[in-house]
Write a protein that holds these residues in place. Sequence first.
Motif, PDB file in Angstrom:
ATOM      1  N   ASP A 157       0.783  -1.060  -0.020  1.00 31.66           N
ATOM      2  CA  ASP A 157       0.010   0.121  -0.065  1.00 31.66           C
ATOM      3  C   ASP A 157       0.876   1.101   0.098  1.00 31.66           C
ATOM      4  O   ASP A 157       0.398   2.376  -0.713  1.00 31.66           O
ATOM      5  N   ILE A 158       1.957   1.398   0.566  1.00 26.81           N
ATOM      6  CA  ILE A 158       2.871   2.364   0.914  1.00 26.81           C
ATOM      7  C   ILE A 158       3.331   2.818  -0.619  1.00 26.81           C
ATOM      8  O   ILE A 158       3.367   3.958  -1.126  1.00 26.81           O
ATOM      9  N   ILE A 159       3.660   1.744  -1.456  1.00 26.67           N
ATOM     10  CA  ILE A 159       4.149   1.939  -2.823  1.00 26.67           C
ATOM     11  C   ILE A 159       3.094   2.649  -3.670  1.00 26.67           C
ATOM     12  O   ILE A 159       3.229   3.750  -4.200  1.00 26.67           O
ATOM     13  N   ALA A 160       1.677   2.259  -3.458  1.00 26.16           N
ATOM     14  CA  ALA A 160       0.635   2.777  -4.241  1.00 26.16           C
ATOM     15  C   ALA A 160       0.353   4.319  -3.645  1.00 26.16           C
ATOM     16  O   ALA A 160       0.095   4.861  -4.647  1.00 26.16           O
ATOM     17  N   LEU A 161       0.342   4.482  -2.544  1.00 27.17           N
ATOM     18  CA  LEU A 161      -0.008   5.835  -2.017  1.00 27.17           C
ATOM     19  C   LEU A 161       1.182   6.792  -2.448  1.00 27.17           C
ATOM     20  O   LEU A 161       0.908   7.880  -2.655  1.00 27.17           O
ATOM     21  N   ALA A 162       2.389   6.457  -2.332  1.00 26.61           N
ATOM     22  CA  ALA A 162       3.602   7.118  -2.586  1.00 26.61           C
ATOM     23  C   ALA A 162       3.627   7.536  -4.007  1.00 26.61           C
ATOM     24  O   ALA A 162       3.669   8.721  -4.256  1.00 26.61           O
ATOM     25  N   THR A 163       3.005   6.556  -4.787  1.00 29.68           N
ATOM     26  CA  THR A 163       3.278   6.757  -6.183  1.00 29.68           C
ATOM     27  C   THR A 163       2.096   7.848  -6.438  1.00 29.68           C
ATOM     28  O   THR A 163       2.285   8.787  -7.232  1.00 29.68           O
ATOM     29  N   ARG A 164       0.927   7.754  -6.084  1.00 29.83           N
ATOM     30  CA  ARG A 164      -0.199   8.565  -6.261  1.00 29.83           C
ATOM     31  C   ARG A 164       0.377   9.934  -5.618  1.00 29.83           C
ATOM     32  O   ARG A 164      -0.126  11.081  -6.428  1.00 29.83           O
ATOM     33  N   ASP A 165       0.991   9.995  -4.697  1.00 27.60           N
ATOM     34  CA  ASP A 165       1.195  11.425  -4.226  1.00 27.60           C
ATOM     35  C   ASP A 165       2.265  12.356  -5.086  1.00 27.60           C
ATOM     36  O   ASP A 165       2.107  13.539  -5.154  1.00 27.60           O
ATOM     37  N   ALA A 166       3.355  11.378  -5.698  1.00 29.43           N
ATOM     38  CA  ALA A 166       4.192  11.933  -6.383  1.00 29.43           C
ATOM     39  C   ALA A 166       3.702  12.592  -7.684  1.00 29.43           C
ATOM     40  O   ALA A 166       4.105  13.449  -8.169  1.00 29.43           O
ATOM     41  N   VAL A 167       2.866  11.724  -8.187  1.00 24.57           N
ATOM     42  CA  VAL A 167       2.031  12.053  -9.391  1.00 24.57           C
ATOM     43  C   VAL A 167       1.376  13.433  -9.389  1.00 24.57           C
ATOM     44  O   VAL A 167       1.428  14.449 -10.152  1.00 24.57           O
ATOM     45  N   ALA A 168       0.813  13.509  -8.301  1.00 26.47           N
ATOM     46  CA  ALA A 168      -0.078  14.785  -8.100  1.00 26.47           C
ATOM     47  C   ALA A 168       1.052  16.057  -7.836  1.00 26.47           C
ATOM     48  O   ALA A 168       0.838  17.038  -8.441  1.00 26.47           O
ATOM     49  N   LYS A 218      -5.028  13.937  -9.695  1.00 25.62           N
ATOM     50  CA  LYS A 218      -5.066  13.800  -7.974  1.00 25.62           C
ATOM     51  C   LYS A 218      -6.206  12.553  -8.247  1.00 25.62           C
ATOM     52  O   LYS A 218      -7.171  12.473  -8.943  1.00 25.62           O
ATOM     53  N   TYR A 219      -5.987  11.510  -7.534  1.00 23.90           N
ATOM     54  CA  TYR A 219      -6.946  10.512  -7.434  1.00 23.90           C
ATOM     55  C   TYR A 219      -6.722   9.804  -6.325  1.00 23.90           C
ATOM     56  O   TYR A 219      -5.858   9.814  -5.345  1.00 23.90           O
ATOM     57  N   SER A 220      -7.729   8.993  -5.741  1.00 20.41           N
ATOM     58  CA  SER A 220      -7.659   8.354  -4.579  1.00 20.41           C
ATOM     59  C   SER A 220      -7.620   6.834  -4.663  1.00 20.41           C
ATOM     60  O   SER A 220      -7.792   6.073  -5.775  1.00 20.41           O
ATOM     61  N   VAL A 221      -6.573   6.300  -3.915  1.00 17.24           N
ATOM     62  CA  VAL A 221      -6.142   4.783  -3.937  1.00 17.24           C
ATOM     63  C   VAL A 221      -6.539   3.792  -3.097  1.00 17.24           C
ATOM     64  O   VAL A 221      -6.834   4.085  -1.966  1.00 17.24           O
ATOM     65  N   PRO A 222      -7.554   2.995  -3.529  1.00 18.47           N
ATOM     66  CA  PRO A 222      -8.063   2.032  -2.883  1.00 18.47           C
ATOM     67  C   PRO A 222      -6.874   0.992  -1.923  1.00 18.47           C
ATOM     68  O   PRO A 222      -5.855   0.798  -2.710  1.00 18.47           O
ATOM     69  N   THR A 223      -6.958   0.694  -0.664  1.00 18.31           N
ATOM     70  CA  THR A 223      -5.886   0.143   0.066  1.00 18.31           C
ATOM     71  C   THR A 223      -6.514  -1.064   0.786  1.00 18.31           C
ATOM     72  O   THR A 223      -7.618  -1.510   0.566  1.00 18.31           O
ATOM     73  N   GLY A 224      -5.698  -1.747   1.509  1.00 21.54           N
ATOM     74  CA  GLY A 224      -5.880  -3.124   1.950  1.00 21.54           C
ATOM     75  C   GLY A 224      -4.813  -4.055   1.548  1.00 21.54           C
ATOM     76  O   GLY A 224      -5.177  -5.339   1.696  1.00 21.54           O
ATOM     77  N   ARG A 225      -3.924  -3.905   0.785  1.00 19.42           N
ATOM     78  CA  ARG A 225      -3.254  -4.811   0.127  1.00 19.42           C
ATOM     79  C   ARG A 225      -2.227  -5.638   1.154  1.00 19.42           C
ATOM     80  O   ARG A 225      -2.111  -4.940   2.226  1.00 19.42           O
TER      81      ARG A 225
END
Length: 314
Positions: free
Chosen positions: A116-127, A133-140
């Motif tokens: 989840d950290i990889i997915a969230l960090a990627t999202r924040d860097a892209v923004a 800007k988008y929301s990332v579902p988590t729970g991986r």
Amino acid sequence: MKLISIILFFFVLPLAFADLQLGFYASSCRKAESIVQQVVQKRFSRDKTITAALLRMHFHDCFVRGCDASLLIDSTKNTTSEKQSGANASVRGYDLIDDVKEAIEATCPSTVSCADIIALATRDAVALSGGPKYSVPTGRRDGLVSNSKDVNLPGPTIPVTILTQFFAAKGITVEEMVTLLGAHTVGVAHCGFFSSRLSSTRGKPDPTMDPALDAKLVELCKASNAAAFLDQNTSFVVDNEFYKQILLKRGVMQIDQQLALDKSTSTFVSNFASNGDKFGKSFASAIIKMGKVEVLVGNQGEIRKNCRVFNKRS
Ligand code: HEM
Ligand SMILES: *[C@@H]1O[C@H](CO)[C@@H](O)[C@H](O)[C@H]1NC(C)=O
Ligand SMILES: *[C@@H]1O[C@H](CO)[C@@H](O)[C@H](O)[C@H]1NC(C)=O
Ligand SMILES: CC(=O)N[C@H]1CO[C@H](CO)[C@@H](O)[C@@H]1O
């Protein structure tokens, strides 16, 4: 009997059908997403290349054993892990993930997965890089296996038809594939990945490359270990300029240039080139979809304490 149905209904079924969800950590680690954002923001303020690093890391993680952070595992005496396979060459950003993990463990230990950290960090860097800007579902959950032998990622001279099959096998459509390759709007490629296209190697110009770009890259690649921007215009911005560049024959890697030339992908390229808004929306949804590839959820895998090593088995 009644007890069994209760157990089934409240405990077993939810795990079997567990899926990623928005705000998975809202109650278990309220600050998880803001901690990720802060650490990424801090790194980005001194290193704008972190966005490219994270996008590539996210891709290389998801397309080997699903998005399970198997890429982050360090090799041991017994096993050569994914990150040491040839295709990894130059995947970076592992230290940023370590920083985020350390900050999160201090607040909510053993709760937030490295995947989840990889997915969230990627999202924040892209923004931060001007992207959507988008929301990332988590729970991986984090995987329990990482082996360099599992890595079978395509190289930059793969034909579009074969690339299409590679993505289709993971449920990704041709349009989504063209969108994801748009990640090459940031970052660099080392000369070895495109030197076969250069006049200095071929002895004659590649008709699919702008001669001015050829001349520039020939010069650049005289230096050892040189790397060229994949988007020759807005190299640090997540935008649709990559597609405009490949329409101008200014794609650096062969696969990038072929997207603009192949009949099965060229229409998508033109559409994204002429509509930055459409690209932004498509990019967000394609990255979210990529982030769901073969994920572990529920009680599968584990929540690693250190992203580089599996937890100790008791
Ligand atoms: C499947 C087809 C793809 C191929 C053949 C491919 C190939 C490559 C190659 C050879 C490099 C250069 C690495 C280097 O010299 O260090 C690269 C860089 C990069 N790739 Fe891809 N890629 C593909 C798909 C993707 C996807 C789907 C993403 C993300 C969604 C992505 C994101 C990136 C980024 C951001 C960089 C720049 C990395 C940096 O600057 O550190 N690529 N890619
Ligand atoms: C490595 O392999 C040896 C011999 O097969 C085994 O005894 C040992 O437990 C393994 N170590 C790890 C860390 O897996
Ligand atoms: C570079 O990108 C900017 C912003 O998208 C655009 O206005 C300009 O025309 C581009 N220049 C070249 C040489 O492609
Ligand atoms: C960071 C990392 O582990 N890089 C490895 C990538 O693969 C090459 C070739 O197998 C290794 O030499 C690197 O150490």
